[in-house]
Motif scaffolding. Structure first.
Motif, PDB file in Angstrom:
ATOM      1  N   MET A  45     -24.296  85.393  29.588  1.00 33.95           N
ATOM      2  CA  MET A  45     -25.473  86.267  29.489  1.00 33.95           C
ATOM      3  C   MET A  45     -26.686  85.632  30.161  1.00 33.95           C
ATOM      4  N   MET A  46     -26.827  84.311  30.034  1.00 34.33           N
ATOM      5  CA  MET A  46     -27.933  83.620  30.677  1.00 34.33           C
ATOM      6  C   MET A  46     -27.812  83.722  32.199  1.00 34.33           C
ATOM      7  N   LEU A  47     -26.593  83.540  32.724  1.00 35.98           N
ATOM      8  CA  LEU A  47     -26.378  83.654  34.163  1.00 35.98           C
ATOM      9  C   LEU A  47     -26.670  85.074  34.655  1.00 35.98           C
ATOM     10  N   GLU A  48     -26.225  86.069  33.896  1.00 33.77           N
ATOM     11  CA  GLU A  48     -26.478  87.450  34.282  1.00 33.77           C
ATOM     12  C   GLU A  48     -27.971  87.761  34.246  1.00 33.77           C
ATOM     13  N   LYS A  49     -28.649  87.242  33.247  1.00 33.59           N
ATOM     14  CA  LYS A  49     -30.098  87.438  33.142  1.00 33.59           C
ATOM     15  C   LYS A  49     -30.804  86.822  34.349  1.00 33.59           C
ATOM     16  N   GLU A  50     -30.430  85.609  34.733  1.00 33.31           N
ATOM     17  CA  GLU A  50     -31.043  84.957  35.898  1.00 33.31           C
ATOM     18  C   GLU A  50     -30.762  85.749  37.170  1.00 33.31           C
ATOM     19  N   ARG A  51     -29.531  86.232  37.314  1.00 30.27           N
ATOM     20  CA  ARG A  51     -29.171  87.010  38.499  1.00 30.27           C
ATOM     21  C   ARG A  51     -29.997  88.287  38.575  1.00 30.27           C
ATOM     22  N   LEU A  52     -30.131  88.977  37.450  1.00 34.48           N
ATOM     23  CA  LEU A  52     -30.906  90.221  37.442  1.00 34.48           C
ATOM     24  C   LEU A  52     -32.385  89.966  37.692  1.00 34.48           C
ATOM     25  N   GLU A  53     -32.918  88.872  37.166  1.00 33.06           N
ATOM     26  CA  GLU A  53     -34.325  88.531  37.422  1.00 33.06           C
ATOM     27  C   GLU A  53     -34.548  88.227  38.898  1.00 33.06           C
ATOM     28  N   GLU A  54     -33.612  87.506  39.526  1.00 35.83           N
ATOM     29  CA  GLU A  54     -33.722  87.221  40.959  1.00 35.83           C
ATOM     30  C   GLU A  54     -33.660  88.508  41.771  1.00 35.83           C
ATOM     31  N   GLU A  55     -32.753  89.403  41.389  1.00 35.38           N
ATOM     32  CA  GLU A  55     -32.647  90.682  42.087  1.00 35.38           C
ATOM     33  C   GLU A  55     -33.932  91.486  41.944  1.00 35.38           C
ATOM     34  N   LEU A  56     -34.524  91.459  40.757  1.00 30.96           N
ATOM     35  CA  LEU A  56     -35.775  92.165  40.523  1.00 30.96           C
ATOM     36  C   LEU A  56     -36.904  91.561  41.366  1.00 30.96           C
ATOM     37  N   ASP A  57     -36.937  90.245  41.483  1.00 31.77           N
ATOM     38  CA  ASP A  57     -37.946  89.589  42.328  1.00 31.77           C
ATOM     39  C   ASP A  57     -37.783  89.998  43.791  1.00 31.77           C
ATOM     40  N   LYS A  58     -36.532  90.035  44.267  1.00 38.50           N
ATOM     41  CA  LYS A  58     -36.278  90.447  45.647  1.00 38.50           C
ATOM     42  C   LYS A  58     -36.727  91.890  45.875  1.00 38.50           C
ATOM     43  N   LEU A  59     -36.470  92.751  44.894  1.00 40.89           N
ATOM     44  CA  LEU A  59     -36.899  94.145  45.017  1.00 40.89           C
ATOM     45  C   LEU A  59     -38.421  94.264  45.051  1.00 40.89           C
ATOM     46  N   GLU A  60     -39.111  93.449  44.266  1.00 40.58           N
ATOM     47  CA  GLU A  60     -40.581  93.465  44.269  1.00 40.58           C
ATOM     48  C   GLU A  60     -41.121  93.013  45.628  1.00 40.58           C
ATOM     49  N   VAL A  61     -40.504  91.981  46.207  1.00 42.30           N
ATOM     50  CA  VAL A  61     -40.928  91.506  47.525  1.00 42.30           C
ATOM     51  C   VAL A  61     -40.709  92.606  48.559  1.00 42.30           C
ATOM     52  N   ARG A  62     -39.564  93.244  48.510  1.00 44.26           N
ATOM     53  CA  ARG A  62     -39.253  94.327  49.452  1.00 44.26           C
ATOM     54  C   ARG A  62     -40.211  95.503  49.270  1.00 44.26           C
ATOM     55  N   ARG A  63     -40.531  95.836  48.026  1.00 43.41           N
ATOM     56  CA  ARG A  63     -41.473  96.918  47.727  1.00 43.41           C
ATOM     57  C   ARG A  63     -42.841  96.600  48.319  1.00 43.41           C
ATOM     58  N   HIS A  64     -43.266  95.347  48.167  1.00 44.84           N
ATOM     59  CA  HIS A  64     -44.556  94.932  48.714  1.00 44.84           C
ATOM     60  C   HIS A  64     -44.553  95.039  50.243  1.00 44.84           C
ATOM     61  N   GLN A  65     -43.462  94.626  50.881  1.00 44.45           N
ATOM     62  CA  GLN A  65     -43.362  94.733  52.341  1.00 44.45           C
ATOM     63  C   GLN A  65     -43.444  96.183  52.785  1.00 44.45           C
ATOM     64  N   ILE A  66     -42.773  97.065  52.082  1.00 45.48           N
ATOM     65  CA  ILE A  66     -42.785  98.487  52.434  1.00 45.48           C
ATOM     66  C   ILE A  66     -44.177  99.059  52.268  1.00 45.48           C
ATOM     67  N   GLN A  67     -44.867  98.692  51.188  1.00 47.04           N
ATOM     68  CA  GLN A  67     -46.230  99.186  50.986  1.00 47.04           C
ATOM     69  C   GLN A  67     -47.164  98.703  52.090  1.00 47.04           C
ATOM     70  N   GLN A  68     -47.035  97.448  52.508  1.00 48.97           N
ATOM     71  CA  GLN A  68     -47.868  96.935  53.594  1.00 48.97           C
ATOM     72  C   GLN A  68     -47.603  97.695  54.884  1.00 48.97           C
ATOM     73  N   ARG A  69     -46.334  97.936  55.185  1.00 50.46           N
ATOM     74  CA  ARG A  69     -45.989  98.652  56.413  1.00 50.46           C
ATOM     75  C   ARG A  69     -46.508 100.084  56.381  1.00 50.46           C
ATOM     76  N   LEU A  70     -46.414 100.738  55.230  1.00 49.90           N
ATOM     77  CA  LEU A  70     -46.953 102.091  55.096  1.00 49.90           C
ATOM     78  C   LEU A  70     -48.465 102.115  55.284  1.00 49.90           C
ATOM     79  N   ALA A  71     -49.149 101.112  54.765  1.00 50.49           N
ATOM     80  CA  ALA A  71     -50.597 101.046  54.931  1.00 50.49           C
ATOM     81  C   ALA A  71     -50.956 100.881  56.406  1.00 50.49           C
TER      82      ALA A  71
END
Length: 94
Positions: free
Chosen positions: A33-59
Motif C-alpha cells: 500500500m505504501m508503494l502504491e501510494k508513492e506511485r500514485l502521488e508521483e503520477e499526480l505530481d506529473k499530472l500537475e506539471v503537465r497541467r501547468h505546462q498546458i496552461q502556460q501554452r494556452l496563455a
C-alpha cells in the motif's frame, strides 16, 4: 484526435495467492500500500506539471491570437473597402 478512454476507479492489484493471516502478511500489505501510494502521488505530481505546462501554452496562444485576430479583421475590412485592382493590364503581341 484521439478519443480518451472512459476513466474507471483505480482498483488495487489482485494477487493470485490466498491471503494468509500473519504479521508478515500485514507488513507486506502495508508495504504494498505504501508503494502504491508513492506511485500514485508521483503520477499526480506529473499530472500537475503537465497541467501547468498546458496552461502556460494556452496563455501564450491566447495572447498571440487576440492581436493577430484583430489585425486580420482590420486587413479584411481594408481589402473590402478598396476594390480597385492592384495591377495594370498589359497586352503583348507576337
Amino acid at each position: 484526435m484521439h478519443r480518451t478512454p472512459t476513466r474507471r476507479q483505480i482498483q488495487a492489484k489482485l494477487s493470485t495467492m490466498p491471503p494468509q493471516r500473519s504479521q508478515a502478511t500485514a507488513y507486506l500489505n502495508a508495504y504494498k500500500m505504501m508503494l502504491e501510494k508513492e506511485r500514485l502521488e508521483e503520477e499526480l505530481d506529473k499530472l500537475e506539471v503537465r497541467r501547468h505546462q498546458i496552461q502556460q501554452r494556452l496563455a501564450i496562444l491566447n495572447s498571440q491570437t487576440i492581436p493577430e485576430g484583430d489585425m486580420t479583421h482590420q486587413q479584411a475590412n481594408t481589402n473590402l473597402e478598396d476594390n480597385t485592382p492592384k495591377f495594370k493590364t498589359l497586352t503583348l503581341e507576337y
